[in-house]
Design a protein around this motif. Structure first.
Motif: not given
Length: 184
Positions: A118-126
């Motif tokens: 979740r801390s990675h820049v590629q994490y888009a979230g919900a």
């Protein structure tokens, strides 16, 4: 039936279910607890580019996820781990984890899997289904169109008797309109 503690299992929840890319001895439906399947990874390589990212699946916190567990022969373990690391850790958006999964037989085994960082820049979230469909509709990477990935995954989930209502909603929005109407 007793589980051999030396067995090596891999848990797949996305394209790994229908395109594992490695040899295995056994393939069973399995459930991972504490994580859910989510279209939450901005793909910069396989289904998009850094400039025009697509979306691929990750295991994100919460709920549970039905997928596929592959039992790998002991002699193939190192080769399979090397292959999976090359495939899944391209940009290090995933964290490699060994976690318990429950096989369709009721047995619990430890399986190697990849969860979202979740801390990675590629994490888009919900994302809303509309946002996800708009992104998927226009993205293409070295493995092909993003829409192909989403639709193939959904088709395989259906073949396995697995419902993913949110992914189905994304696919319905893809079918309802082209990229132009989704971006409008």
């Amino acid at each position: 039936m007793a589980v051999d503690m030396d067995e090596f299992w891999v848990f797949g929840y996305g394209s790994l279910m229908w395109n594992p890319g490695f040899r295995f001895e056994e393939k069973l439906t399995a459930r991972a607890f504490g994580y859910r399947r989510s279209l939450c990874v901005r793909s910069w390589v396989h289904r998009g580019t850094e400039r025009h990212p697509g979306l691929v699946l990750g295991l994100d916190y919460g709920g549970s996820c039905i997928g596929t567990a592959f039992r790998v022969a002991p002699a193939q373990k190192a080769e399979v781990i090397d292959y999976l690391r090359e495939r899944e850790l391209v940009t290090h958006v995933y964290k490699e984890r060994t976690m318990p999964v429950q096989l369709s037989s009721g047995q619990r085994v430890s399986a190697l899997t990849y969860v979202i960082d979740r801390s990675h820049v590629q994490y888009a979230g919900a994302l809303s289904a509309e946002e996800a469909a708009a992104t998927v509709a226009v993205a293409t990477g070295k493995s092909g169109p993003n829409s192909e990935y989403v639709l193939n995954t959904l088709e395989h989930l259906r073949d396995m008797g697995i419902r993913d209502h949110w992914l189905e909603e994304v696919a319905a929005k893809l079918a309802a309109g082209g990229a132009e109407s989704l971006r409008a």
